[in-house]
Design an enzyme around this catalytic site. Structure first.
Site, PDB file in Angstrom:
ATOM      1  N   SER A  47       0.794  -1.236   0.000  1.00  0.00           N
ATOM      2  CA  SER A  47       0.000   0.000   0.000  1.00  0.00           C
ATOM      3  C   SER A  47       0.824   1.283   0.000  1.00  0.00           C
ATOM      4  CB  SER A  47      -0.955   0.020   1.203  1.00  0.00           C
ATOM      5  OG  SER A  47      -0.279   0.387   2.382  1.00  0.00           O
ATOM      6  N   LYS A  91       0.758   4.652   6.996  1.00  0.00           N
ATOM      7  CA  LYS A  91       0.048   5.430   5.977  1.00  0.00           C
ATOM      8  C   LYS A  91       0.617   6.846   5.921  1.00  0.00           C
ATOM      9  CE  LYS A  91      -2.835   2.045   5.235  1.00  0.00           C
ATOM     10  NZ  LYS A  91      -2.802   1.274   3.967  1.00  0.00           N
TER      11      LYS A  91
END
Length: 206
Positions: A47, A91
């Site tokens: 990701s 993230k």
């Protein structure tokens, strides 16, 4: 003969106690450093490509920046997953409380976009690889309190690269280096302890 044996055993016991106390202090130092100053993590997954490696990067995250509100859009952070509190994810911060964020509902269709206002006390997080990331597009803005640290350094096998901050590796270790003889040994032990699960910190999956 008996008195000599007693003295010998007394020296052995005292030496063992001294080493035990030193070890206990050292482990306490590692725990405090990992909990309140900076933490070591192993990040792997798709990701955050291409910023972080698919097969795994060793990263350092500063916990003080989170505590003092020094986190903003563009920073890479460690976050306790709102979907699974036992999991820590990596993230990038896209928006802070009060910001308007426009995101693609379906990465394969750029025409499907939505705009939201991030609630106060929350952050909007996203993976750099939107095609393979579960983030705020799926579970919404996350409370600021779920942030665990701001990433400022990573090591990809033989490659050492800083992320965001312009501090050198030696300055990273300066938090606790002077307290332990040999800051490199201190860093190596932190990595070993993380991998062994001494601090209860899992490897990062993102």
């Amino acid at each position: 003969m008996g008195v000599s044996n007693v003295k010998q055993w007394s020296r052995i016991v005292n030496e063992a106690l001294d080493r035990a106390f030193f070890t206990a202090k050292f482990l306490c130092l590692l725990h405090v450093s990992n909990t309140y100053l900076c933490t070591v993590a192993l990040a792997h997954g798709p990701s955050m490509l291409p910023t972080l490696n698919l097969s795994g990067d060793l990263i350092l995250a500063d916990r003080l920046s989170v505590r003092f509100g020094k986190v903003g859009p563009g920073d890479i952070v460690l976050v306790r997953s709102p979907q699974n509190p036992r999991k820590i994810i990596t993230k990038r911060v896209v928006g802070m409380g009060g910001d308007r964020v426009t995101f693609s509902v379906d990465p394969k269709d750029s025409r499907r976009c939505e705009t939201v206002v991030v609630p106060e006390g929350h952050v909007w997080i996203a993976g750099d690889n939107i095609y393979a990331s579960t983030d705020s597009r799926n579970f919404g803005a996350v409370p600021y309190g779920l942030l665990q640290g701001k990433v400022f350094w990573r090591n990809r096998s033989h490659l050492k690269q800083k992320i965001g901050a312009k501090r050198s590796f030696k300055r990273v270790i300066c938090f606790a280096g002077p307290l332990v003889q040999g800051s490199r040994k201190f860093f190596e032990l932190m990595v070993e302890n993380l991998q062994g699960g001494w601090f209860g910190s899992p490897s990062m999956h993102y």
